[in-house]
Design an enzyme around this catalytic site. Structure first.
Site, mmCIF file in Angstrom:
data_model
loop_
_atom_site.group_PDB
_atom_site.id
_atom_site.type_symbol
_atom_site.label_atom_id
_atom_site.label_comp_id
_atom_site.label_asym_id
_atom_site.label_seq_id
_atom_site.Cartn_x
_atom_site.Cartn_y
_atom_site.Cartn_z
ATOM 1 N N LYS A 207 -7.570 6.089 -5.050
ATOM 2 C CA LYS A 207 -6.258 6.862 -5.501
ATOM 3 C C LYS A 207 -5.761 6.210 -6.865
ATOM 4 O O LYS A 207 -5.485 7.204 -7.612
ATOM 5 C CB LYS A 207 -5.444 6.493 -4.342
ATOM 6 N N GLU A 213 -12.709 -3.622 -7.478
ATOM 7 C CA GLU A 213 -14.112 -3.622 -6.575
ATOM 8 C C GLU A 213 -14.487 -2.165 -6.864
ATOM 9 O O GLU A 213 -15.889 -2.126 -6.981
ATOM 10 C CB GLU A 213 -13.731 -3.702 -5.231
ATOM 11 N N GLY A 267 -2.852 4.799 0.984
ATOM 12 C CA GLY A 267 -4.391 4.665 1.066
ATOM 13 C C GLY A 267 -4.882 4.493 2.569
ATOM 14 O O GLY A 267 -5.617 5.145 3.065
ATOM 15 N N ARG A 268 -4.140 3.766 3.567
ATOM 16 C CA ARG A 268 -4.367 3.728 4.686
ATOM 17 C C ARG A 268 -4.003 4.682 5.588
ATOM 18 O O ARG A 268 -4.252 4.971 6.691
ATOM 19 C CB ARG A 268 -3.751 2.484 5.374
ATOM 20 N N GLU A 354 -1.104 -3.854 6.767
ATOM 21 C CA GLU A 354 -0.594 -3.531 5.545
ATOM 22 C C GLU A 354 0.622 -2.710 5.560
ATOM 23 O O GLU A 354 1.418 -3.034 4.927
ATOM 24 C CB GLU A 354 -1.892 -2.943 4.555
ATOM 25 N N HIS A 385 -18.275 -10.221 26.281
ATOM 26 C CA HIS A 385 -19.544 -11.422 26.236
ATOM 27 C C HIS A 385 -19.101 -12.415 25.023
ATOM 28 O O HIS A 385 -19.983 -13.073 24.620
ATOM 29 C CB HIS A 385 -20.652 -10.811 26.211
ATOM 30 N N LYS A 500 -4.682 -10.362 -6.705
ATOM 31 C CA LYS A 500 -5.354 -9.566 -7.582
ATOM 32 C C LYS A 500 -5.036 -10.233 -8.942
ATOM 33 O O LYS A 500 -5.646 -10.569 -9.771
ATOM 34 C CB LYS A 500 -4.785 -7.902 -7.311
HETATM 35 O O1 LIG Z 1 -7.606 3.742 -3.345
HETATM 36 P P1 LIG Z 1 -7.210 2.672 -4.294
HETATM 37 O O2 LIG Z 1 -6.244 2.862 -5.047
HETATM 38 O O3 LIG Z 1 -8.575 2.036 -4.807
HETATM 39 O O4 LIG Z 1 -6.836 1.599 -3.376
HETATM 40 C C1 LIG Z 1 -7.593 0.923 -2.556
HETATM 41 C C2 LIG Z 1 -6.827 -0.018 -1.465
HETATM 42 O O5 LIG Z 1 -6.172 -0.997 -2.237
HETATM 43 C C3 LIG Z 1 -5.042 -1.400 -1.815
HETATM 44 O O6 LIG Z 1 -4.158 -0.765 -2.602
HETATM 45 C C4 LIG Z 1 -4.912 -2.838 -1.514
HETATM 46 O O7 LIG Z 1 -5.329 -3.558 -2.561
HETATM 47 C C5 LIG Z 1 -5.031 -0.508 -0.447
HETATM 48 O O8 LIG Z 1 -3.594 -0.279 -0.065
HETATM 49 C C6 LIG Z 1 -5.495 0.533 -0.910
HETATM 50 O O9 LIG Z 1 -6.178 1.094 0.405
#
Ligand SMILES: O=P(O)(O)OC[C@H]1O[C@](O)(CO)[C@@H](O)[C@@H]1O
Length: 523
Positions: A207, A213, A267-268, A354, A385, A500
């Site tokens: 987003k 990453e 995002g979530r 979150e 288990h 971060k």
């Molecule tokens: O879609 P993006 O902006 O890469 O964010 C990924 C995720 O990183 C976060 O911002 C947390 O670091 C989440 O809230 C989000 O879902």
């Protein structure tokens, strides 16, 4: 509409003064038959194994009214600025249908914007599935790989795994989906090892368009394509982007197509937006994704009902707060008796923790009561288990949220010793609820089960797209209502920023920070 902290509510004080019901004394068949509410998509929420009675429900109803919970939800769907931290609207409900008034922002009708993106996804996915759009060397796409993390990974991945079996059983043609999320290079490599790059379409999902990453994994994938030596392969023809219009990725020309979300869907909460729509429509076809949206929308509409006994998400939220703030239980386990939901607890972990892992209220003032619980879980019967020992006999009481279905997805089963595997699965689920609630006496202390351990159950006939959509929305709405009860802003996530920033400092050589440097030298 009243905004106040939970501990200033008179209904909450009343609740604190009431003794909890002891499940060992109150659980009976009549109660199980009475204590349930429809949750949409064919799902039912059962709360007979919760330590409450009619008196508690009456006070919880008062609490809901005192804190204007459904009015606050109405304000969300009507497009008020409910993400106070970031001064944003909260529009994920609109990604699956209109629940409130038409909403305009940034000079556009937001419902029309989400619909337009869905239509674009429907067109694109059907062209890919039919072979009208091919890879750069002329091969049909047979695999999609989503590159994203957090909300851009967990929800879509959980939903993909949840519906793969159902689609196969309906003989829906599947495009296999894989996921790369971790910046650990072994994650990407393990996926890349098994790919035919010529027939793979990567879906880059971020987003913000700035997540370290995701951008790193994008570059890793592009390099792998370039280094593959496949004649004529063009990475740009093997990648689409899902991002917000304001992100740095939005203007990238090195993708085949771009699909957009906006800052009003966190995002979530984004699984029902383009973030989930692209991968699920490519894999299963748009109609399946659309049915999931229908189930979610049905749950969203039910969640407006001010009567807590007819509003499963609201009731689940209130009972959860009772367990957290009156009985002071710090964790909650999510226990789906469905292997297809294997990653659903991981999605709920982000959704809940979150959103509601906060220590200040929506006005930024400290609060002095517990907020979001620690969420964990695994499918049953596997968990039985593994960690159920602690759940049954540990010193902490862990409230349990069971999820179960009477029919399997594939309908392929065998009878062993007089019962099918599905019957064994359901029997285990029922047995666990009763064992936790009623316990068992024994002369030997290590064989005693104290019981009175609360649980709820979300059940449906089958895990199909509608039930899954409703399940997803149920939890999103539960978390939202709990945020209202705790007077939080559930829609920002400042708690993830510090790590971060420090990681960037470490990569820059930890200028002036000896502690970071000392730790860095360990790895
Ligand atoms: O879609 P993006 O902006 O890469 O964010 C990924 C995720 O990183 C976060 O911002 C947390 O670091 C989440 O809230 C989000 O879902």
């Amino acid at each position: 509409m009243t905004y106040k902290n939970l501990d200033s509510s008179s209904a909450f004080k009343q609740l604190q003064a009431m003794p909890a019901s002891n499940l060992k004394h109150v659980l009976n068949p009549a109660r199980i038959k009475t204590y349930h509410a429809k949750a949409g998509g064919g799902l039912t929420y059962h709360y007979g194994a919760m330590p409450i009675a009619e008196e508690h429900l009456n006070v919880l109803q008062q609490l809901s009214e005192e804190l204007s919970l459904t009015e606050k939800y109405q304000a969300v769907v009507d497009g008020q600025v409910m993400n106070t931290g970031e001064k944003r609207l909260v529009l994920h409900h609109l990604s699956r249908g209109q629940v409130g008034k038409p909403v305009s922002a940034d000079g556009e009708d937001k419902g029309a914007f989400y619909q337009a993106q869905l239509q674009k996804i429907e067109r694109f996915s059907s062209q890919v599935r039919s072979g009208a759009i091919l890879g750069s060397t002329g091969k049909k796409f047979s695999t999609v790989v989503q590159i994203g993390i957090g909300g851009s990974d967990l929800g879509p991945r959980a939903l993909y795994l949840a519906l793969k079996g159902w689609c196969a059983s309906k003989e829906i043609e599947l495009i296999d989906a894989q996921f790369i999320s971790n910046v650990d290079p072994d994650d990407a490599q393990a996926v890349l090892n098994n790919l035919d790059l010529e027939s793979t379409l990567f879906i880059l999902v971020s987003k913000s368009g700035t997540t370290l990453e995701t951008l790193t994994n994008r570059d890793l994938v592009i390099q792998a394509i370039e280094a593959s030596g496949i004649r004529g392969i063009d990475p740009a023809k093997h990648m689409v982007a899902v991002t917000s219009k304001t992100s740095p990725l939005a203007t990238s020309s090195s993708v085949l197509e771009s699909f957009f979300i906006d800052d009003y869907i966190g995002g979530r909460y984004s699984s029902t937006s383009a973030v989930g729509a692209v991968v699920l429509s490519l894999s299963f076809g748009f109609d399946v994704f659309n049915s999931l949206l229908d189930g979610a929308h049905e749950a969203d509409v039910l969640a407006l009902n001010p009567n807590i006994k007819e509003n499963a998400a609201l009731l689940d939220a209130l009972l959860g707060v009772y367990l957290r703030n009156v009985l002071l239980y710090p964790t909650t386990a999510i226990l789906p008796y469905s292997q297809a939901l294997s990653r659903f607890p991981a999605h709920l972990q982000q959704l809940d923790m979150e959103s509601n892992g906060k220590h200040v209220n929506r006005d930024g003032l400290s609060i002095s009561y517990p907020t979001g619980p620690v969420i964990f879980g695994e499918p049953g019967t596997n968990g039985q288990h593994s960690f159920y020992q602690l759940l049954h006999q540990g010193t902490d009481i862990v409230p349990l949220q069971f999820i179960g279905f009477s029919e399997s997805q594939y309908h392929k089963d065998i009878v062993v010793e007089g019962s099918t595997s599905q019957e064994k699965l359901s029997a285990n689920l029922v047995a666990q609820i009763v064992a936790f609630a009623l316990g068992k006496d024994d002369v030997k202390p290590n064989k005693q089960f104290t019981g009175n351990r609360p649980s709820s159950l979300l059940s449906a006939r089958q895990l199909d797209p509608q039930a899954l959509g409703a399940l997803l929305a149920h939890y999103e709405n539960k978390v939202m209502f709990q945020g209202f009860i705790w007077n939080l802003n559930s829609f920002d996530q400042e708690g993830v920023q510090l790590g971060k920033v420090l990681a960037t400092k470490v990569l820059d050589g930890c200028k002036g920070d000896e502690v970071l440097k000392a730790f860095s030298e360990l790895l």
